[in-house]
Design an enzyme around this catalytic site. Structure first.
Site, PDB file in Angstrom:
ATOM      1  N   LYS A   1       0.682  -1.048  -0.133  1.00  0.00           N
ATOM      2  CA  LYS A   1      -0.058  -0.108  -0.067  1.00  0.00           C
ATOM      3  C   LYS A   1       0.844   1.369   0.004  1.00  0.00           C
ATOM      4  CE  LYS A   1      -3.511   2.344   2.385  1.00  0.00           C
ATOM      5  NZ  LYS A   1      -4.654   2.427   3.566  1.00  0.00           N
TER       6      LYS A   1
ATOM      7  N   ARG B   1     -10.813   9.960   1.747  1.00  0.00           N
ATOM      8  CA  ARG B   1     -10.606  10.500   2.982  1.00  0.00           C
ATOM      9  C   ARG B   1     -11.963  11.730   3.133  1.00  0.00           C
ATOM     10  NH1 ARG B   1      -3.997  11.030   2.918  1.00  0.00           N
ATOM     11  NH2 ARG B   1      -3.605   8.822   2.799  1.00  0.00           N
TER      12      ARG B   1
ATOM     13  N   LYS C   1      -2.162  -1.295  -3.785  1.00  0.00           N
ATOM     14  CA  LYS C   1      -2.713  -0.318  -3.637  1.00  0.00           C
ATOM     15  C   LYS C   1      -2.128   1.067  -3.829  1.00  0.00           C
ATOM     16  CE  LYS C   1      -6.087   1.782  -0.722  1.00  0.00           C
ATOM     17  NZ  LYS C   1      -6.524   1.885   0.802  1.00  0.00           N
TER      18      LYS C   1
ATOM     19  N   TYR D   1     -14.918   1.015  -7.044  1.00  0.00           N
ATOM     20  CA  TYR D   1     -16.293   1.597  -6.603  1.00  0.00           C
ATOM     21  C   TYR D   1     -17.095   1.491  -8.108  1.00  0.00           C
ATOM     22  CZ  TYR D   1     -13.657   3.308  -2.806  1.00  0.00           C
ATOM     23  OH  TYR D   1     -12.721   3.618  -1.808  1.00  0.00           O
TER      24      TYR D   1
HETATM   25  C1  PBG Z   1      -7.775   3.457   5.450  1.00  0.00           C
HETATM   26  C2  PBG Z   1      -7.852   3.306   4.034  1.00  0.00           C
HETATM   27  C3  PBG Z   1      -7.555   4.146   2.965  1.00  0.00           C
HETATM   28  C4  PBG Z   1      -8.124   3.698   1.772  1.00  0.00           C
HETATM   29  C5  PBG Z   1      -8.528   2.451   2.057  1.00  0.00           C
HETATM   30  N1  PBG Z   1      -8.359   2.160   3.592  1.00  0.00           N
HETATM   31  C6  PBG Z   1      -6.870   5.811   3.012  1.00  0.00           C
HETATM   32  C7  PBG Z   1      -5.672   5.799   3.536  1.00  0.00           C
HETATM   33  O1  PBG Z   1      -4.815   5.064   3.755  1.00  0.00           O
HETATM   34  O2  PBG Z   1      -5.485   7.092   3.942  1.00  0.00           O
HETATM   35  C8  PBG Z   1      -8.380   4.467   0.538  1.00  0.00           C
HETATM   36  C9  PBG Z   1      -9.202   3.792  -0.468  1.00  0.00           C
HETATM   37  C10 PBG Z   1      -9.241   4.528  -1.557  1.00  0.00           C
HETATM   38  O3  PBG Z   1      -8.783   5.850  -1.987  1.00  0.00           O
HETATM   39  O4  PBG Z   1     -10.419   4.163  -2.485  1.00  0.00           O
HETATM   40  N2  PBG Z   1      -6.483   3.155   5.926  1.00  0.00           N
END
Ligand code: PBG
Length: 332
Positions: free
Chosen positions: A204, A214, A257, A322
């Site tokens: 990630k 967010r 991701k 999505y």
């Molecule tokens: C939380 C999380 C995030 C996303 C999924 N789980 C945001 C982040 O790490 O700040 C992002 C998903 C998206 O942007 O679609 N840890």
């Protein structure tokens, strides 16, 4: 077909296999199906409401009663799994994210309700503290604002077990703390949840593509960024290390991701590992396509299908997106 001269004396003419739709279908290497899709969905407190996320047109925060109905529809379209994300009221947030393991918390109640209403749907819960902390980080902070690793993992473990108790089929740690997969696996097993799986957000990245998400959860960090725990976008060797560690610690599925800017990482990981690889087509990737589509600048439906196909072709076995519901309707 009328005869065509071989003016160039070619032996190989790749266009032969592209001549008709049936020929093209015969040699198509990659197929996108509804079975590849996992639908991320947002749940909020209250009743009788759905509120569109401004930066994610077509995505909503649902109250639990509405979510149950929407999920029934989504499951009827053939989508096998959802990934659940909660919108937590500011009043319930604190420094340590303690609401995250409340047995009566929003996620726990939602999971229980969904397992009752659509028992065959795979419910995946997110394990990370950012929706629950007053500062918006995925873990606990020390005095200097550094995210503490082992202390955070202790909270994540409680959170994961509470999700399993509520009936979650899989938990998905998205926090990027070291050692969290192993700690969660041990705790789940100890509590008797040997069949609850772990979908690990293994590679990630600290990405600007999470912005709209967010917004959806009101979970942006109040100060600093996530670079001391999420990965540097410049790195790929490190992604392999993260994946190897997570598999060794018991991850059932590993994830990359975001997806589109990291297709090379997806490919490498697909080649290196023997567990299913998921990719998260994140909120910013969604928002860009929606914005261009709404402006009439692209053929949105075609771009969506091409985008998801490219993620699949790169090597993803599963795609969190999505677009899942829209695509399920298109593929019908
Ligand atoms: C939380 C999380 C995030 C996303 C999924 N789980 C945001 C982040 O790490 O700040 C992002 C998903 C998206 O942007 O679609 N840890």
């Amino acid at each position: 077909m009328s005869p065509q001269p071989n003016a160039l004396n070619l032996i190989s003419r790749p266009r032969r296999l592209r001549r008709t739709p049936a020929l093209r279908r015969m040699v198509q290497e990659t197929n996108l199906t509804v079975n590849d899709l996992i639908y991320p969905m947002f749940v909020m407190e209250g009743e009788n409401q759905k509120v569109e996320v401004a930066s994610m047109p077509g995505c909503y925060r649902y109250t639990l009663d509405f979510l149950v109905k929407e999920v029934a529809e989504v499951y009827a379209l053939g989508i096998n799994a959802i990934a659940l994300f909660p919108v937590i009221p500011e009043a319930k947030k604190d420094e340590t994210g303690s609401e995250s393991y409340n047995r009566e918390g929003l996620v726990q109640r939602t999971v229980a309700a969904l397992k009752e209403s659509t028992p065959d749907l795979v419910v995946i819960t997110d394990v990370a503290l950012d929706p629950f902390t007053s500062h918006g980080h995925d873990g606990l902070l020390d005095e200097e604002g550094y995210i503490l690793n082992d202390e955070t993992v202790e909270v994540l473990v409680k959170m994961a077990v509470s999700h399993a108790e509520a009936g979650a089929d899989m938990v998905a740690p998205s926090d990027m703390m070291d050692g969290r997969v192993g700690a969660i696996r041990d705790a789940l097993d100890e509590a008797g949840f040997t069949n609850v799986g772990i979908l690990a957000y293994s590679a990630k990245y600290a990405s600007a593509y999470y912005g709209p998400f967010r917004d959806a959860l009101d979970s942006a960090p109040k100060s600093g960024d996530k670079k001391t725990y999420q990965m540097d976008p410049a790195n790929s060797i490190e992604a392999i290390k993260e994946v190897e560690l997570d598999i060794a610690e018991g991850a059932d599925i590993v994830m990359v991701k975001p997806a589109l800017p990291y297709l090379d990482i997806i490919s490498q990981i697909r080649e290196e590992t023997d567990v299913p690889v998921a990719a998260y087509n994140v909120s910013g990737e969604y928002a860009m396509i929606k914005a261009a589509g709404q402006n009439g600048w692209i053929d949105e439906k075609k771009v969506i299908l091409e985008t998801l196909l490219s993620i699949k072709r790169a090597g993803a076995d599963l795609i969190l997106t999505y677009f899942a519901k829209e695509v399920a309707l298109m593929l019908k």
